[in-house]
Motif scaffolding. Structure first.
Motif, PDB file in Angstrom:
ATOM      1  N   GLU B 101       0.921  -1.206   0.054  1.00  0.00           N
ATOM      2  CA  GLU B 101       0.200   0.013   0.092  1.00  0.00           C
ATOM      3  C   GLU B 101       0.934   1.340  -0.033  1.00  0.00           C
ATOM      4  N   LEU B 102       1.862   1.459   0.837  1.00  0.00           N
ATOM      5  CA  LEU B 102       2.565   2.400   1.037  1.00  0.00           C
ATOM      6  C   LEU B 102       3.639   2.762  -0.227  1.00  0.00           C
ATOM      7  N   THR B 103       4.358   1.468  -0.597  1.00  0.00           N
ATOM      8  CA  THR B 103       4.992   1.912  -1.869  1.00  0.00           C
ATOM      9  C   THR B 103       4.427   2.051  -2.865  1.00  0.00           C
ATOM     10  N   SER B 104       3.003   1.508  -3.458  1.00  0.00           N
ATOM     11  CA  SER B 104       2.577   1.915  -4.635  1.00  0.00           C
ATOM     12  C   SER B 104       1.717   3.178  -4.650  1.00  0.00           C
ATOM     13  N   VAL B 105       1.240   3.526  -3.488  1.00  0.00           N
ATOM     14  CA  VAL B 105       0.461   4.914  -3.197  1.00  0.00           C
ATOM     15  C   VAL B 105       1.586   5.862  -3.667  1.00  0.00           C
ATOM     16  N   ALA B 106       2.915   5.829  -2.907  1.00  0.00           N
ATOM     17  CA  ALA B 106       4.018   6.592  -3.107  1.00  0.00           C
ATOM     18  C   ALA B 106       4.730   6.831  -4.612  1.00  0.00           C
ATOM     19  N   LEU B 107       4.499   5.673  -5.199  1.00  0.00           N
ATOM     20  CA  LEU B 107       5.124   5.504  -6.830  1.00  0.00           C
ATOM     21  C   LEU B 107       4.162   6.325  -7.556  1.00  0.00           C
ATOM     22  N   LEU B 108       2.834   6.170  -7.382  1.00  0.00           N
ATOM     23  CA  LEU B 108       2.069   6.838  -7.978  1.00  0.00           C
ATOM     24  C   LEU B 108       1.984   8.161  -7.863  1.00  0.00           C
ATOM     25  N   ILE B 109       1.979   8.773  -6.588  1.00  0.00           N
ATOM     26  CA  ILE B 109       2.114   9.927  -6.293  1.00  0.00           C
ATOM     27  C   ILE B 109       3.630  10.718  -6.817  1.00  0.00           C
ATOM     28  N   ALA B 110       4.649   9.831  -6.598  1.00  0.00           N
ATOM     29  CA  ALA B 110       5.823  10.447  -7.218  1.00  0.00           C
ATOM     30  C   ALA B 110       5.789  10.584  -8.946  1.00  0.00           C
ATOM     31  N   MET B 111       5.211   9.716  -9.390  1.00  0.00           N
ATOM     32  CA  MET B 111       4.969   9.799 -10.836  1.00  0.00           C
ATOM     33  C   MET B 111       3.974  11.042 -11.400  1.00  0.00           C
ATOM     34  N   PHE B 112       2.932  11.052 -10.503  1.00  0.00           N
ATOM     35  CA  PHE B 112       1.950  11.947 -10.805  1.00  0.00           C
ATOM     36  C   PHE B 112       2.479  13.442 -10.545  1.00  0.00           C
ATOM     37  N   PHE B 113       3.293  13.676  -9.653  1.00  0.00           N
ATOM     38  CA  PHE B 113       3.867  15.000  -9.554  1.00  0.00           C
ATOM     39  C   PHE B 113       5.231  15.185 -10.301  1.00  0.00           C
ATOM     40  N   GLY B 114       6.112  14.088 -10.130  1.00  0.00           N
ATOM     41  CA  GLY B 114       7.292  14.263 -10.831  1.00  0.00           C
ATOM     42  C   GLY B 114       7.336  14.670 -12.391  1.00  0.00           C
ATOM     43  N   ILE B 115       6.657  13.584 -13.171  1.00  0.00           N
ATOM     44  CA  ILE B 115       6.722  13.611 -14.426  1.00  0.00           C
ATOM     45  C   ILE B 115       6.110  15.059 -15.151  1.00  0.00           C
ATOM     46  N   PRO B 116       5.086  15.590 -14.677  1.00  0.00           N
ATOM     47  CA  PRO B 116       4.525  16.863 -15.268  1.00  0.00           C
ATOM     48  C   PRO B 116       5.495  18.021 -14.914  1.00  0.00           C
ATOM     49  N   ILE B 117       5.798  18.069 -13.684  1.00  0.00           N
ATOM     50  CA  ILE B 117       7.002  19.182 -13.287  1.00  0.00           C
ATOM     51  C   ILE B 117       8.287  18.844 -14.186  1.00  0.00           C
ATOM     52  N   GLY B 118       8.649  17.746 -14.525  1.00  0.00           N
ATOM     53  CA  GLY B 118       9.801  17.538 -15.478  1.00  0.00           C
ATOM     54  C   GLY B 118       9.609  18.302 -16.533  1.00  0.00           C
ATOM     55  N   PHE B 119       8.273  17.732 -17.176  1.00  0.00           N
ATOM     56  CA  PHE B 119       8.070  18.331 -18.660  1.00  0.00           C
ATOM     57  C   PHE B 119       7.870  19.790 -18.518  1.00  0.00           C
ATOM     58  N   PHE B 120       7.470  20.444 -17.389  1.00  0.00           N
ATOM     59  CA  PHE B 120       7.400  21.940 -17.282  1.00  0.00           C
ATOM     60  C   PHE B 120       8.920  22.300 -17.472  1.00  0.00           C
ATOM     61  N   ALA B 121       9.738  21.827 -16.569  1.00  0.00           N
ATOM     62  CA  ALA B 121      11.043  22.310 -16.636  1.00  0.00           C
ATOM     63  C   ALA B 121      11.771  22.216 -18.116  1.00  0.00           C
ATOM     64  N   ALA B 122      11.338  21.046 -18.987  1.00  0.00           N
ATOM     65  CA  ALA B 122      11.907  21.123 -20.081  1.00  0.00           C
ATOM     66  C   ALA B 122      11.473  21.983 -21.217  1.00  0.00           C
ATOM     67  N   ILE B 123      10.367  22.462 -20.661  1.00  0.00           N
ATOM     68  CA  ILE B 123       9.748  23.336 -21.754  1.00  0.00           C
ATOM     69  C   ILE B 123      10.292  24.745 -21.596  1.00  0.00           C
ATOM     70  N   ILE B 175     -10.956  -3.110  11.901  1.00  0.00           N
ATOM     71  CA  ILE B 175     -11.006  -3.289  10.290  1.00  0.00           C
ATOM     72  C   ILE B 175     -10.812  -4.985  10.264  1.00  0.00           C
ATOM     73  N   GLU B 176     -11.808  -5.464   9.511  1.00  0.00           N
ATOM     74  CA  GLU B 176     -11.703  -6.955   9.357  1.00  0.00           C
ATOM     75  C   GLU B 176     -10.515  -7.164   8.213  1.00  0.00           C
ATOM     76  N   TYR B 177      -9.644  -8.352   8.277  1.00  0.00           N
ATOM     77  CA  TYR B 177      -8.570  -8.520   7.546  1.00  0.00           C
ATOM     78  C   TYR B 177      -9.427  -9.532   6.475  1.00  0.00           C
ATOM     79  N   VAL B 178      -9.351  -8.602   5.189  1.00  0.00           N
ATOM     80  CA  VAL B 178      -9.606  -9.367   4.071  1.00  0.00           C
ATOM     81  C   VAL B 178      -8.524  -9.533   2.921  1.00  0.00           C
ATOM     82  N   THR B 179      -7.913  -8.258   2.373  1.00  0.00           N
ATOM     83  CA  THR B 179      -7.103  -8.391   1.452  1.00  0.00           C
ATOM     84  C   THR B 179      -5.601  -8.032   2.149  1.00  0.00           C
ATOM     85  N   GLY B 180      -5.894  -7.333   3.509  1.00  0.00           N
ATOM     86  CA  GLY B 180      -4.610  -6.661   3.940  1.00  0.00           C
ATOM     87  C   GLY B 180      -4.492  -5.204   3.760  1.00  0.00           C
ATOM     88  N   LEU B 181      -5.063  -4.925   2.509  1.00  0.00           N
ATOM     89  CA  LEU B 181      -4.671  -3.466   2.158  1.00  0.00           C
ATOM     90  C   LEU B 181      -5.533  -2.863   2.743  1.00  0.00           C
TER      91      LEU B 181
END
Lengths: 297, 342
Positions: B101-123, B175-181
């Motif tokens: 949960e922690l790593t996948s959310v962090a990865l998505l957040i990092a991509m979501f913010f990092g990539i557009p900002i990088g494009f902005f810098a390149a422009i 919280i009942e343990y079903v998937t663990g996420l």
């Protein structure tokens, strides 16, 4: 007036000199480079110039804030920690532990990695394919996990963590040396010296290494910033330098309990790590920029 | 596509082979008895040990020892934790989801913010925004993560009191343990305080995710910037300019898509790095994941746990790696088909 031919003999700068020439152009890189040199000098002389010993307790001055605050004392410029040890002295000696040791770690793994890498570049077929896959596996295990495993085998302690970090860094150097050597071996000038009768080791020594050294140095700066962070992280987790040692990560871990009463015991070592990593990264960045400029020209 | 898939599968098998050999040989390298390291039975009686030795074929050659270890692994038996005497598999099943949960959310957040900002810098290449973004990126990947985590706790949990500083969810919620996420489990549960629990879990997630995501985000910024600069330098962009497309059209329709593909190729390599950061962050935020469990287990000399953790965590990374490879191949036709006529 053109002054192309003032001297009879032509002088070709070595690849390293060309790198230096391009490297020193941007001012921000030179600032980083001066900080880097400053840290190296500090790491060497820290033991002789610190005002106090790093482990000396001043029991009358426990948790003294830095000198610029109202309760501060000018004889302890950056304050003291919970055992009355002078922060400035500890930070300075920490430079020779965290920063100085990271240089040694990188140098050792560079040498080992280059030897393995160039040997593997000379072999072909199934042996090199297996090595390649093996490196890929090692490279995709998180570095901290690998270091933890090696520490678990060797036992905790500063020396063992250093070995662990050396082993973690070696695959990167093997990888980059291997690729760089292979790339160079495909070029015509290597073929020329091979036709002159040079054997592979001679070609490596006199033709290939002078041309790939800058790539290795640039990788070394990357590795060094990783090494500083890893030494500090292992120290912080209590697996590296033991607590009385003024290693920056261990100092941070020591300050954690007093974070709210004495925030400077946490701010200062963290800033020191940040400063040294940024200085290293700036040098590396300048190096890569210089390499790019040279390639384009 | 078939060849691409087969190649990935064979690589996965080879990797798993090496990984299991590595973990098997660790039981010899760790201090103490090899059989005990492998099974984690520290309190076993001599008769029990003899039975175990028979099970793991200790009297046979090293190769058959390895194969019996493998067969135990396939049955989901990784031995018992030396510290808690619980099976490693249950320990891991309770902790891995929190890390996922922690790593996948962090990865998505990092991509979501990092990539557009990088494009902005390149422009804005070599202008003020570019330099500013590069400077921030430099600080972002130089900052030691344990320090960042502590500063985040001090500022946002203690001084401002906005966000909780430790754990995955407040203990009030059951919280009942079903998937663990955690987030999915909350949504699946039929408690009447579902939304409060969801809010609380999200609030617990924010700080660790930001701490984990910061360094990868800055790396994505740099990757995206380089990719965009490369794309803007190609002939098809020049051709598009010659046809009279506006700058916005070029960026949105042509440059961005091609640059995103280049970045996604490198996401897999960054993931191992992200997991390293997450391990330390879990420790600081008392996140009940596999990283903090592994670090605990080294304090307790729990060698069985370290072996199991190595296998599971590395397998997780490889699977993410392969998923990203497939995403890359799905997005980029050039990667899945051999080039014809080049």
């Amino acid at each position: 007036m053109a002054r192309d031919k003032v001297y009879q003999e032509e002088d070709f700068p070595t690849p390293l000199m060309q790198l230096w020439h391009n490297f020193k152009q941007p001012p921000v890189v030179m600032i980083g480079f001066s900080c880097f040199i400053f840290l190296i000098i500090l790491a060497v002389v820290a033991n002789f110039i610190t005002p106090y010993s790093a482990v000396e307790n001043h029991l009358d001055y426990l948790l003294l804030p830095p000198a610029w605050s109202n309760e501060g004392n000018i004889s302890f410029l950056l304050g003291t920690d919970n055992l009355g040890r002078d922060m400035l002295s500890r930070l300075m000696q920490g430079a020779s532990l965290t920063f100085g040791l990271s240089i040694i770690v990188v140098a050792v793994s560079l040498v080992i990695g280059v030897i393995i890498g160039s040997l593997s570049a000379l072999t072909t077929g199934i042996k090199s394919s297996i090595l390649n896959h093996f490196l890929d596996v090692i490279l995709s295990i998180p570095s901290l996990l690998l270091a933890i495993i090696i520490v678990a085998i060797l036992g905790p302690g500063l020396e063992n963590t250093l070995w662990a970090i050396i082993m973690v860094l070696i695959p990167q150097f093997v990888h980059i040396t291997r690729n760089a050597v292979k790339e160079e071996f495909a070029k015509d000038y290597v073929l020329a010296s091979r036709l002159d009768g040079a054997n592979s080791f001679r070609i490596l020594r006199y033709s290939v290494f002078p041309n790939i050294i800058e790539k290795l140095i640039s990788q070394a700066t990357l590795a060094q910033s990783a090494a500083i962070l890893d030494i500090a992280a292992l120290g912080f987790l209590g697996l590296g330098a033991p607590l009385p040692m003024p290693e920056w990560g261990a100092m941070l871990a020591n300050g954690i309990d007093m974070f709210y009463i004495a925030p400077w015991t946490v701010y200062l070592p963290g800033l020191a790590i940040l400063f040294s990593v940024i200085a290293t990264n700036l040098v590396g960045e300048g190096m890569r920029h210089a390499l790019k400029v040279r390639k384009e020209s | 596509m078939l060849i691409f898939t087969l190649r990935r599968i064979s690589l996965f098998f080879f990797t798993m082979l090496l990984l299991t050999i590595l973990s098997f040989s660790l039981s010899f390298l760790f201090p103490g008895e090899q059989l005990i390291n492998l099974t984690g039975q520290i309190n076993a009686t001599p008769e029990h040990l003899a039975a175990l030795a028979h099970q793991y074929q200790q009297q046979a050659s090293i190769v058959s020892q390895y194969f019996s270890y493998l067969s135990h692994l396939f049955q989901g038996d990784m031995g018992y934790s030396m510290a808690s005497q619980l099976p490693i598999t249950t320990e891991i099943f309770h902790r891995l989801p929190a890390t996922i949960e922690l790593t996948s959310v962090a990865l998505l957040i990092a991509m979501f913010f990092g990539i557009p900002i990088g494009f902005f810098a390149a422009i804005y290449h070599r202008k003020v925004p570019d330099n500013l973004i590069l400077a921030i990126a430099m600080i972002g990947y130089s900052i030691p993560v344990f320090w960042l985590g502590m500063l985040a706790i001090l500022i946002f949990s203690i001084q401002l009191g906005w966000l909780p500083s430790a754990g995955q969810i407040s203990l009030l919620f059951e919280i009942e343990y079903v998937t663990g996420l955690q987030l999915i489990d909350i949504l699946l549960s039929d408690s009447e305080y579902k939304w409060q629990a969801f809010q609380d879990a999200t609030r617990h997630l924010i700080l660790p995710v930001i701490v984990v995501a910061l360094a990868p985000a800055t790396i994505f910024m740099r990757l995206a910037r380089t990719a965009m600069l490369e794309v803007l330098d190609t002939h098809y962009i020049t051709a598009a300019q010659a046809k009279g497309l506006t700058f916005a059209q070029i960026i949105y329709r042509h440059a961005m898509r091609n640059a995103v593909i280049k970045v996604i190729r490198d996401v897999g390599l960054q993931f191992a790095n992200l997991v390293t950061i997450a391990m330390i962050t879990e420790m600081i935020f008392s996140w009940p994941g596999i990283g903090s469990w592994l670090i605990e287990s080294i304090y307790q000399r729990d060698y069985t746990a370290i072996q199991g953790g190595l296998i599971v965590l590395s397998t997780f990374i490889f699977i993410v790696h392969i998923i990203i490879d497939f995403v890359y191949a799905a997005l980029n036709p050039l990667a899945r088909e051999p080039n014809h006529g080049t």
